[in-house]
Design a protein around this motif. Sequence first.
Motif, short mmCIF file in Angstrom:
data_model
loop_
_atom_site.label_atom_id
_atom_site.label_comp_id
_atom_site.label_asym_id
_atom_site.label_seq_id
_atom_site.Cartn_x
_atom_site.Cartn_y
_atom_site.Cartn_z
N ALA A 198 29.07 20.41 52.94
CA ALA A 198 30.36 21.08 53.12
C ALA A 198 30.20 22.45 53.76
O ALA A 198 30.99 22.85 54.63
CB ALA A 198 31.08 21.19 51.78
N ALA A 199 29.16 23.18 53.33
CA ALA A 199 28.94 24.51 53.88
C ALA A 199 28.66 24.45 55.38
O ALA A 199 29.03 25.35 56.12
CB ALA A 199 27.77 25.19 53.15
N ALA A 200 28.00 23.39 55.82
CA ALA A 200 27.61 23.29 57.22
C ALA A 200 28.64 22.59 58.10
O ALA A 200 28.82 22.97 59.26
CB ALA A 200 26.28 22.54 57.32
N CYS A 201 29.32 21.56 57.56
CA CYS A 201 30.08 20.66 58.43
C CYS A 201 31.57 20.53 58.11
O CYS A 201 32.28 19.78 58.80
CB CYS A 201 29.46 19.26 58.39
SG CYS A 201 27.75 19.19 58.92
N LEU A 202 32.05 21.19 57.07
CA LEU A 202 33.46 21.01 56.69
C LEU A 202 34.18 22.35 56.57
O LEU A 202 33.57 23.36 56.22
CB LEU A 202 33.54 20.28 55.34
CG LEU A 202 33.04 18.83 55.32
CD1 LEU A 202 33.01 18.31 53.89
CD2 LEU A 202 33.92 17.93 56.19
N ARG A 203 35.46 22.32 56.84
CA ARG A 203 36.32 23.47 56.65
C ARG A 203 37.59 23.01 55.94
O ARG A 203 38.16 21.99 56.31
CB ARG A 203 36.69 24.12 58.00
CG ARG A 203 35.50 24.69 58.76
CD ARG A 203 34.92 25.92 58.07
NE ARG A 203 33.81 26.48 58.84
CZ ARG A 203 32.53 26.12 58.68
NH1 ARG A 203 32.21 25.19 57.77
NH2 ARG A 203 31.58 26.66 59.40
N ARG A 204 38.01 23.78 54.97
CA ARG A 204 39.26 23.44 54.28
C ARG A 204 40.45 23.64 55.20
O ARG A 204 40.50 24.63 55.94
CB ARG A 204 39.43 24.31 53.02
CG ARG A 204 38.48 23.94 51.88
CD ARG A 204 38.69 24.87 50.71
NE ARG A 204 37.78 24.55 49.62
CZ ARG A 204 38.07 23.71 48.63
NH1 ARG A 204 39.25 23.12 48.60
NH2 ARG A 204 37.22 23.46 47.67
N PRO A 205 41.43 22.73 55.17
CA PRO A 205 42.61 22.88 56.03
C PRO A 205 43.42 24.12 55.64
O PRO A 205 43.49 24.48 54.48
CB PRO A 205 43.40 21.58 55.78
CG PRO A 205 42.90 21.05 54.48
CD PRO A 205 41.48 21.50 54.37
N GLY A 206 44.03 24.74 56.63
CA GLY A 206 44.84 25.93 56.39
C GLY A 206 44.04 27.17 56.27
O GLY A 206 44.57 28.24 56.05
#
Length: 210
Positions: free
Chosen positions: A202-210
């Motif tokens: 998650a730290a490398a490849c994901l971003r929370r929407p908004g």
Amino acid sequence: MARLLSGRVVIATHNAGKLAEMRELLAPFGIEAVSAGALNLPEPEETGTMFAENAAIKARAAASATGLPAFADDSGLCVHALDGAPGLFSARWSGGSKDFAGAMARVERELAARGAADRRCHFVSALVLAWPDGHEELFEGRVFGDLVWPPRGTRGFGYDPMFKPDGSPLTFGELGAEEKHGIDWETGTALSHRARAFLSLAAACLRRPG
């Protein structure tokens, strides 16, 4: 450089327990997850000699077949007194019928046959994200604990009822889903091996929407 994941992803598993955990982990990021099983994708032969290699085999096969990014986990229980077994063969010990009660009983028999008093063990999870163009990301997590007998609890799946993680009086089979693989995003901590690997992903490849 790590690549951000967005939109739709294939979860390269036919295991309902793994699928449920992965969907819950991905949900806060607005990722739509579809399983390899739902898409009727065949299960590739896992010929790797490491968890990461088998995860990559599954992720690559799903990405190639669908043209979508694919997310695969390969994980297992490593019992120290059994030289790391069942390890890569954790699922195979359950047989074609996925009889994990029988697999847990086999672990106990193997320990008894060796006269092993050491019940230390750990779970390993290797997560691989693969894109159709060949780009890949690898993340790993581990959690250490002790084996209990008889198994306790009906939650979780696989070897969860005989694994008691360090610092907990309960087995993975007794813990609820949020307790087992929930993530404290403020402190960056998680209990299960899969959640710990997912934290890095998650730290490398994901971003929370908004």
